[in-house]
Motif scaffolding. Sequence first.
Motif, mmCIF file in Angstrom:
data_model
loop_
_atom_site.group_PDB
_atom_site.id
_atom_site.type_symbol
_atom_site.label_atom_id
_atom_site.label_comp_id
_atom_site.label_asym_id
_atom_site.label_seq_id
_atom_site.Cartn_x
_atom_site.Cartn_y
_atom_site.Cartn_z
ATOM 1 N N ALA A 181 0.554 -1.335 0.100
ATOM 2 C CA ALA A 181 -0.184 0.298 0.008
ATOM 3 C C ALA A 181 0.874 0.970 0.021
ATOM 4 N N ILE A 182 1.969 0.964 0.966
ATOM 5 C CA ILE A 182 2.686 2.156 0.856
ATOM 6 C C ILE A 182 3.489 2.677 -0.489
ATOM 7 N N ILE A 183 3.947 1.384 -1.461
ATOM 8 C CA ILE A 183 4.804 1.270 -2.263
ATOM 9 C C ILE A 183 3.267 2.140 -3.486
ATOM 10 N N ALA A 184 2.409 1.333 -3.245
ATOM 11 C CA ALA A 184 1.144 2.421 -4.345
ATOM 12 C C ALA A 184 1.263 3.296 -4.610
ATOM 13 N N ARG A 185 0.998 4.081 -3.001
ATOM 14 C CA ARG A 185 1.198 5.596 -2.405
ATOM 15 C C ARG A 185 1.447 6.667 -2.975
ATOM 16 N N ALA A 186 3.399 5.926 -2.789
ATOM 17 C CA ALA A 186 4.297 6.765 -3.477
ATOM 18 C C ALA A 186 3.909 6.729 -4.961
ATOM 19 N N ARG A 187 3.563 5.857 -5.483
ATOM 20 C CA ARG A 187 3.514 5.848 -6.672
ATOM 21 C C ARG A 187 2.690 6.349 -7.307
ATOM 22 N N LYS A 188 1.751 6.899 -6.810
ATOM 23 C CA LYS A 188 0.168 7.576 -7.295
ATOM 24 C C LYS A 188 1.143 9.164 -7.099
ATOM 25 N N LYS A 189 1.561 9.380 -6.242
ATOM 26 C CA LYS A 189 2.694 10.669 -5.707
ATOM 27 C C LYS A 189 3.563 11.253 -6.939
ATOM 28 N N GLY A 190 3.837 10.068 -7.631
ATOM 29 C CA GLY A 190 4.930 9.932 -8.555
ATOM 30 C C GLY A 190 6.122 10.303 -7.843
ATOM 31 N N ILE A 191 6.613 9.446 -7.011
ATOM 32 C CA ILE A 191 7.491 9.362 -6.539
ATOM 33 C C ILE A 191 7.934 8.051 -6.345
ATOM 34 N N PRO A 192 10.101 7.593 -6.931
ATOM 35 C CA PRO A 192 10.185 6.699 -7.603
ATOM 36 C C PRO A 192 10.183 5.953 -6.698
ATOM 37 N N VAL A 193 10.108 4.228 -6.517
ATOM 38 C CA VAL A 193 9.878 3.110 -5.963
ATOM 39 C C VAL A 193 10.850 2.253 -5.955
#
Length: 911
Positions: A181-193
């Motif tokens: 869920a954290i990864i999905a939220r990061a990607r939604k905000k445009g944060i590279p994972v």
Amino acid sequence: MNIEYKIPGHTIAERSPLLIESVRTLKGANYYSAGSVIVVRLNLAEYDERFTHTIEGFYDALQSTLPTLYDHHCSEDRPGGFFKRVQDGTLLGHVAEHIAIELQTLAGMPVQFGKTRASKEQGVYNVVFRFFDEQAGIYAGKAAVSLLNSILLKKQTHVQDIVDTLVAIRELRMPGPGTQAIIARARKKGIPVLRVDPYNLIQLGTGKYQKRIRATLGPKTGFVAVENAKDSFLATMMLRDAGIPVPVTIKTTKIQDALDFHHYLGKPMVVKLPWNSKTRKVFPALNDETSIARAFDVCSKHDENVLVQEQIPGETFRLLVIDHKFVAATRLSSPEIIGNGQDTIAILIDKLNEKQQRKPGDKGSLSLIVPDEQLVETLSFYGFQLQTIPDDGLRIVLNHHTSPAVGASTTDVTGMVHPINRFIAERASRIIGLDVAGINMVCPDISKPVTQEQGAIINVLAAPDFRMHLNPWEGKSRRVEEAFMDMIFAADAQFRIPVFSVTGSAGKSVCALLINYILEKEGFKTGFAMSDGFYSQGRKIAKGDMTGYHAAQLVLKDPGIDCAILETSVEGILRDGLGYEYADFGVVLNTHESYIPGSDLKDIDDIAYAQNVVAEEVYREGFTILNADDPLVMEMSKRVDNPIALFTKNPQQEAFKSHISGGAMGIGIENENIYLWSSRGKTCIAPLSSLPLLADETHKIFTDSLLAAILSLAAFNISPKSIGKHLKSFKPSVHTLHGRLTRLNLNSNSIIIDKPSGNLALENIRKMIHAKEVEPVFYIDSSGNIPIDFHEQFAAVFGQMHCDILVFNSSLHSFKGKEKLFEKQAEDIIVSLKEYYLEETAPPDHSGGYNILKALEHHASDSNHLRIREANDIAAFLQEIQVENPEKLHVIFSWNFPDLQGLLNPLVSFY
């Protein structure tokens, strides 16, 4: 760590109709897809061009083996579409693709993308499909082919066993629900994972802005705080001393202390281990000496210290606190069965799992109850076994550890928590020191103050499970990952460094070098990966070819840099995919014919299609930098959604004029000046005559690289004035160009060092030789990452010239005792030159082997064009290059610049 999982029904010894030639993973955007894919190279052998409708019984067997394939629409765009394709006739590679996708979906890893493409070899296909986990994807691909072979051979299939193995891989390797869920939220905000390990260690952001988390542990969670929470007794004492209600507790190694404590309190007791860990031993509601002593004995087998505390009446609630603020709450209920007087406990557990649709692992809302050692031990403590038939109506708690991981059910109660209880939980997190904490509170009613309800906090957990809040068994889902991400990255926080990615058939190293040079002059701390190695803040950290996936990951994980420059090769794209999600500036210089070993690229259009990945994978606010003079590169503009900037040597061409007429950014050469066009108008960067890089005619080949570098930097808002100033200070040398087309003077000898890639670079050298009307002496370094087609290209370009060639190896101080190694490294070069220049066959040597150098020397006198020699050691090479021979042009071709530089440094300055 990669584990080889056995595929049920698969026997290595037997001959299979369909053969897997290779399986590989493309981890980033690639030739086939913008996402990660598995590529199974499948040889259809006797089934090449055998369509499914011509294979007797195939459709019926496939349908009965995997009926869920009905949900695959395929090109029919409707349920049952894929089965219709099988009925009408399709190739087995296409079927393998769909099976691999479906097997992953059945294991709780739903993927949708797949494609199957013919390779250059007849009957061999690349079966391509997405995956959630790399090992699961590889296994699914192999299992899909195994299932097909079983159907073709009319053997038994083992679909459920395959799915069970995939579930096991999923649970072992995939991040938990909270991390996902954290990864999905990061990607939604445009944060590279970026994955740092195969499990739950994740990097969010890049370069100096990165934050690393493990599961739900935040980047600022301190080690001391985690240790505080892990020690249940210490945490209880810390909370007690702060005035927070906790159970009266002792820690002891003696049973008598536990019994005396029970007599003193005169209440039911809880006996448990002193540590919050996976080995949870909890025995509640004990009210007699025998039970207390037995529970103490069980716990003391796992730890010499045992906790004994008063039983707090009520239910268990998990309050989640993030950044010391209450976020969500869940009621936790231990898993239990109710006897019916007929079924055993084992059967009752199976029925409960089925009734509540429990799933293996932690990916569903309720976990499967597994009769493991801990459960059996708990049953045994209360006098039961798995084969016991409980009386009708008898309730049996299967595990007193109220965790969803062992089957506890969850109900969201976030809106019911009393403000006082919220405040107490927040305060507890501060006392223990956890910025992310799971507070287990026991009380009769969470909607009333725990201080009035005789409730208490029984433990505090680091890295709390988010699943119970994200996906509760009952009640509303709470998006707790949003609060977690808000804690890590404030609303206005930066989270990624700018990324420049440069690809092309020629000149990409020089373009990347220029970008890096100017950014360093502007004060940036750069991470730079190129074909010579990886550089961090101007210091070389690793040598070798760094133009692929792993090099890009290395740069982006560097916490000391604020800008990334990546030379991106087509070979790297084809081998592993891009090593980044998106670039801010994707540069495509040119597309030339070239041979790429091990690939299925058929022509120059395929090369352009591979390069197009760099053009497309750019942030929407970034720029794709394209060569307006190259038609194949310009074709890429049709597939790009972000702003485009063009460079050209001819600003009068229509495509460029049309582009800049609307205020779009471009750069070109006009009247011997470099001009930048933008929405601000036309600006002169610098006269060509003022740039040391282009002062030498031989460096005109770098013009495209120069223009693309300037345009990229201008798009990055480096001022034209600054760009021009820095370019005037860039003096070409072996050091600044890293061995690319660099002149040296040694004694009276004129030396050129180059690292040629493709015919264009070699043609440039040939033109220089003709212009100077001199004979060349070529020194070919057999070490380093030599292009596999170099020798063929060399023969094609220089075939009609008198060629004096000395083959040496810069990585060896002496060839003595290493002749076989030398011959192996030099063989490709020498054999190809021999084949081109000499028609006669080389004889075997006296030992019965094949000495290539002696054979060439034997025939060299018969050739009008070729003289090829071996440098017996490095001293021989250094001695020859120092012999004064100004009538010749000395050309060194080396793909191992660091070692070459070490050899020549004592003779000539590289700086």
